[in-house]
Design an enzyme around this catalytic site. Structure first.
Site, short mmCIF file in Angstrom:
data_model
loop_
_atom_site.label_atom_id
_atom_site.label_comp_id
_atom_site.label_asym_id
_atom_site.label_seq_id
_atom_site.Cartn_x
_atom_site.Cartn_y
_atom_site.Cartn_z
N HIS A 151 -21.80 -89.56 11.77
CA HIS A 151 -22.17 -89.97 10.69
C HIS A 151 -21.50 -90.98 10.15
O HIS A 151 -20.24 -91.24 10.95
CB HIS A 151 -22.29 -88.73 9.57
CG HIS A 151 -20.72 -87.99 9.57
ND1 HIS A 151 -20.00 -88.56 8.74
CD2 HIS A 151 -20.42 -86.93 10.05
CE1 HIS A 151 -18.70 -87.64 8.95
NE2 HIS A 151 -19.07 -86.62 9.69
N CYS A 167 -17.04 -83.37 13.55
CA CYS A 167 -18.35 -84.38 13.53
C CYS A 167 -17.68 -85.88 14.00
O CYS A 167 -16.31 -85.92 14.14
CB CYS A 167 -18.84 -84.70 12.28
SG CYS A 167 -19.70 -83.06 11.81
#
Length: 191
Positions: A151, A167
């Site tokens: 992301h 992440c």
């Protein structure tokens, strides 16, 4: 009236002028630190000798680079921020879902590790203050969400570090570049 005093009208008009001139929000408050041609974390095309098929994504968490594999031994390399020690997904996954300006809700394990995140337990809507940034690629295994994402970020100065809850973070510019190239079903290898 002498020239050493500011009138209320002058102050209001000056503030209105400042607010309306250049009111687009810049991604980088003091220039883009990744725009330098010498920056090792700037997106660039590189030679690639891995065995992954073109159109695959490879994330090297040690190097803190993400590679989008191209034809003829080439790849687009992006600088990334990765998970803190022990918090990074490893192995194969696929892009199971994509979203632009996604909302974010910390998981229970994230709140347990970082209690300050409890204030966001109800979720954060998509937008510039959202930690997932401009877009997200949701990683799946066996048809199930892994809760790991590739992301964007609202903290681009952290690119190149091991700082997230697992992440893979990219600059908003880079995640939008990758988002346009990687459809749902794209193979991802995290090493």
């Amino acid at each position: 009236m002498d020239n050493d005093h500011i009138t209320r009208r002058g102050l209001v008009l000056g503030c209105v002028a400042l607010m309306t001139s250049g009111c687009a929000t810049a991604s980088w408050p003091i220039g883009n630190p990744f725009s330098s041609t010498g920056s090792p974390i700037r997106r660039r095309e590189v030679a690639y000798s891995g065995s992954e098929r073109p159109g695959s994504i490879v994330v090297n968490t040690y190097e803190r680079y993400l590679y989008y594999v191209e034809d003829e031994g080439r790849a687009t390399r992006y600088g990334v921020a990765v998970g803190e020690e022990g918090l990074t997904l490893k192995g194969d996954a696929v892009v199971g879902r994509k979203a632009e300006w996604p909302s974010w809700t910390p998981t229970a394990s994230m709140i347990e590790r970082k209690p300050r995140l409890a204030q966001y337990a109800g979720g954060v809507p998509g937008g510039e203050n959202n930690p997932l940034g401009a877009a997200a690629l949701y990683l799946y295994r066996g048809g199930q969400d892994t809760y790991f994402r590739i992301h964007g970020t609202n903290e681009p100065w952290l690119i190149g570090q091991a700082v997230s809850n697992g992440c893979i973070r990219m600059t908003n510019e880079d995640i939008m570049h990758l988002y346009g190239r990687a459809p749902v079903g794209t193979s991802v290898l995290v090493i």
